[in-house]
Design an enzyme around this catalytic site. Structure first.
Site, PDB file in Angstrom:
ATOM      1  N   LYS A 201       7.668  -5.570  -1.033  1.00 23.98           N
ATOM      2  CA  LYS A 201       7.394  -6.780  -0.237  1.00 23.98           C
ATOM      3  C   LYS A 201       7.607  -8.004  -1.113  1.00 23.98           C
ATOM      4  O   LYS A 201       6.671  -8.711  -1.485  1.00 23.98           O
ATOM      5  CB  LYS A 201       5.964  -6.748   0.295  1.00 23.98           C
ATOM      6  CG  LYS A 201       5.782  -5.809   1.462  1.00 23.98           C
ATOM      7  CD  LYS A 201       4.356  -5.920   1.971  1.00 23.98           C
ATOM      8  CE  LYS A 201       4.019  -4.805   2.923  1.00 23.98           C
ATOM      9  NZ  LYS A 201       2.559  -4.668   3.080  1.00 23.98           N
ATOM     10  N   GLY A 354      -1.671  -1.342  -0.664  1.00 21.62           N
ATOM     11  CA  GLY A 354      -1.751  -0.113   0.119  1.00 21.62           C
ATOM     12  C   GLY A 354      -1.006   1.020  -0.560  1.00 21.62           C
ATOM     13  O   GLY A 354      -1.556   2.108  -0.771  1.00 21.62           O
TER      14      GLY A 354
END
Ligand code: ADP
Ligand code: MG
Length: 397
Positions: A201, A354
């Protein structure tokens, strides 16, 4: 400081429908939940509520379905995993979380049960923090608890919108715990402070890197994040995952803090992302056309390991490679071991994200670091700015 769940009285909770925003954005595989970290992290708040006769109604997103239903992003498998992890009866409503059926189910929920509603990102207006959607969601409870630390950096309808319309709005036990660990990183820290960044990301996170440049003594970059930096430095990256939109920011970061940023000197490349049959090591300036860099190489592993062992304070977000595929998990596992070793030597170590949390758990080392954060982007943003929209929207203490 924000008001927390523990500051509410028993009378404020007993019998109430409590709308809880959790972060169940978990990795799925073959229809099941691949990593239970975020589900387990939500249990203390849920148990706290149930023990006080409150009835938890849960909202979460999963993935990026983009405002319409997508069966691949359904929370149904999460409901099963939550039932197993909590030992509670979990009711799941498959339709929209803002539907009349969902509202009715919230009223019918019995003490000791949990209601999980479908993915909030199936709803148009979630990511734009739409007023009407926020109002409809706010009817699902008599008070609001935000415990979705991993999503607290997003001003969405189910995080910020609901918090401004449903009062009291307080922080859950997970958010309290997360902020305690991150506040320690924001305060007086022991140096060297080493930060490792990886993952995919990139656009989200590269902006925040600038904030770190002033505070971190060394920044180790791996994963697809490193591909973007190497490309920005002028390397041909073959078929590697590179985020073109982030190249200018990467270049600016290199100009500002080139000496403190450490990029991989070697990489594991492959033309086969599924199994890595032809995986081999090349210098980072020599990624062959048609192959992708999918892990850091052995020299880089050793350099990063030494840097981590020198740290007195260490923060890590983002896997060093495509760790879901075994041949590309070597760099990530090596960094996890180095973090554990540094912790044993007295360093304060935080691993967040995560996928990063999932990786350190799979390596069996989650208990060997000081804190595993459920948030990646959220943790980075909190470290950079000391506040997050989802937390700011809660009541003042
Ligand atoms: P986190 O969830 O810990 O914040 P991200 O979501 O940013 O981390 O990134 C995790 C993802 O990045 C994983 O799915 C991993 O496979 C992927 N990834 C890491 N390095 C690479 C790479 N070199 N090429 C492709 N994907 C990568
Ligand atoms: Mg991730």
């Amino acid at each position: 400081m924000r008001r927390t769940l523990r500051q509410l009285t028993g009378a404020e909770l007993s019998g109430r429908r409590v709308l809880v925003r959790v972060d169940y954005n978990v990795p799925l595989a073959e229809g099941g939940v691949r990593d239970l970290t975020r589900i387990q992290a939500s249990l203390p708040t849920l148990e706290y509520l149930i023990e006080r006769d409150a009835r938890p109604v849960l909202l979460s997103h999963l993935g990026r379905p983009g405002g319409s239903p997508d069966p691949n992003c359904s929370l149904e498998p999460v409901a099963e995993a939550l039932a197993a992890a909590s030992g509670r009866k979990v009711r799941f409503i498959g339709g929209p979380a803002d539907s009349a059926a969902a509202l009715e189910a919230s009223h019918e929920l019995r003490p000791g049960e949990i209601l999980l509603l479908e993915n909030t990102r199936f709803l148009r207006g979630e990511t734009s923090n739409d007023e009407d959607l926020s109002r409809r969601l706010a009817r699902l409870g008599e008070l609001f608890v935000n415990d979705a630390f991993g999503t607290a950096h997003r001003a969405h309808a189910s995080t910020v919108g609901v918090a401004t319309r449903l009062k009291p709005a307080v922080a859950g036990l997970l958010i309290e715990l997360e902020l305690a660990a991150l506040d320690r990183l924001r305060g007086e820290i022991e140096r060297p402070f080493v930060v490792a960044l990886g993952g995919a990301k990139i656009g989200d996170k590269i902006q925040l890197l600038e904030e770190f440049l002033g505070r971190a003594d060394r920044i180790l970059i791996g994963g697809a994040m490193a591909n973007t930096f190497l490309r920005a430095r002028g390397e041909a990256m073959g078929a590697s995952l590179v985020e073109d939109d982030a190249l200018a920011t990467a270049r600016a970061n290199l100009d500002r803090a080139g000496q403190r940023i450490e990029l991989p000197v070697d990489l594991v490349v492959s033309a086969d992302r599924e199994a890595g049959e032809d995986a081999h090591v090349v210098a980072s300036s020599e990624v062959p056309p048609g192959t992708a860099a999918l892990d850091i190489g052995p020299q880089t592993r050793e350099r990063f390991r030494r840097a981590v062992l020198q740290a007195r304070t260490f923060f890590w977000n983002g896997p060093m490679g495509l760790f879901e595929i075994e041949p590309f998990a070597v760099g990530t596992n090596a960094l996890a071991r180095a973090a554990a070793e540094a912790t044993a030597g007295g360093a304060f170590t935080v691993v967040g994200g995560g996928d990063s949390a999932s990786a350190i758990r799979e390596a069996g080392l989650a208990d060997a670091v000081s804190h595993v954060s459920t948030g990646g982007g959220a943790a980075l943003e909190y470290l950079a700015h000391g506040s997050l929209p989802g937390i700011e929207a809660l009541d003042e203490a």
